[in-house]
Design a protein around this motif. Structure first.
Motif: not given
Length: 321
Positions: A22-25, A145-152, A299-303, A309-312
């Motif tokens: 949740l924090k990553l999103i 999956a991270l991008a999908d959750l942000l999109t949702i 969804e693609a942009e949110n990649r 966020a994951a790299l950070e």
């Protein structure tokens, strides 16, 4: 949650707790908002954190979204991406994953690996002295999956009281998406052809991940049943890289699993459609893919934003999420 061990790796969404996910999103949304604000105001869009550092991109499989999102993401953090395709290094030809991991990780701040087998990325992570992020393997695809959750989250405002229907293959994208949905509390309803089975160990991971959120999931073989009252309908390619020779067999196997307007009408009126791309017309009709309820391009942009966020989190913040 305080994480003490370094390096920390991200090989699957299962490596994250519910709160970390949740924090990553949340952080992805913040990065997206701030980056777009700076761009609109002609300000420096670089967030910083990786200045003077290199990130190795070990890609044994071709890519559009993963390559572009990682390269632009590393640049956004001030680092330098180093693309290492299968023709560029000795990996798998004259050098083992062990040797490659030891050598490359000694010279870079992090590795994003897009490889064929889970055992390959797991081997890189086991022996690396820097964080390894799975950019895709045959079993998991956490960055998607991270991008999908942000999109949702952007589409619905939260994850509460949502049902996601998956219609199609039992693949790496589905595995991490099911785990992610189970962690955040999204109900999932899966429809696969009768002779396409989700691995039992993956279902065990989904069941374990659902305990904290009390989310539900079901697996069946009927697309109409899966789509009924869904808020989101998702599909993916039926023929993954490496399966091209099986095309005709796969097309016959997935007959009746195309996402059409008829399928979408079984879902809720506001139902959204998602697909991680690349898309083929046998998987989803043009009317749905390019329709007003399609989220495929956001969804693609949110990649990009979730990759940053994951790299950070794993490299800049040394695994503290």
């Amino acid at each position: 949650m305080s994480f003490q061990k370094f390096p920390r790796h991200l090989l699957s969404i299962g490596d994250l707790s519910r709160q970390e996910l949740l924090k990553l999103i949340t952080r992805s949304a913040e990065i997206k908002h701030e980056s777009k604000r700076r761009f609109a105001n002609r300000e420096n869009c670089q967030l910083g954190g990786l200045e003077g550092q290199n990130i190795a991109m070990i890609f044994n499989k071709r890519s559009t979204r993963t390559r572009v999102s990682v390269e632009t993401g590393v640049n956004s953090l001030g680092g330098t991406p180093m693309f290492l395709g299968k023709e560029d290094i000795q990996l798998g030809v004259n050098e083992s994953f062990y040797d490659t991991s030891k050598v490359v990780s000694s010279m870079v701040a992090g590795i994003v690996a897009r490889v064929s087998k889970y055992d390959d990325v797991a081997s890189l992570a086991k022996h690396a002295s820097c964080p390894v992020i799975n950019g895709l393997c045959d079993t998991f695809h956490p960055l998607q999956a991270l991008a999908d959750l942000l999109t949702i989250q952007e589409a619905f405002g939260s994850f509460k009281n949502l049902k996601l229907a998956w219609i199609g293959d039992a693949n790496n994208v589905l595995h991490d998406l099911m785990i992610a949905c189970a962690k955040v509390g999204i109900e999932t309803s899966i429809a696969n052809p009768k002779d396409v089975k989700i691995r039992s160990d993956i279902l065990d991971m989904v069941h374990e991940s659902s305990k904290e959120s009390n989310s539900k999931f079901s697996v069946g073989n009927d697309p109409a049943t899966a789509a009924k009252n869904a808020d989101i309908v998702v599909t993916d390619t039926w023929i993954s890289m490496g399966q091209e020779a099986e095309r005709q067999v796969r097309l016959k196997q997935f007959a009746g699993f195309q996402v059409t307007e008829k399928i979408m009408q079984l879902a809720k009126p506001h139902c959204k459609f998602m697909h991680c791309l690349p898309r083929h017309p046998e998987e989803v009709s043009d009317a749905v893919f390019y329709g007003p309820n399609s989220l495929v391009f956001p969804e693609a942009e949110n990649r990009k934003w979730t990759t940053i966020a994951a790299l950070e989190a794993l490299i800049v913040n040394r695994g503290e999420i």
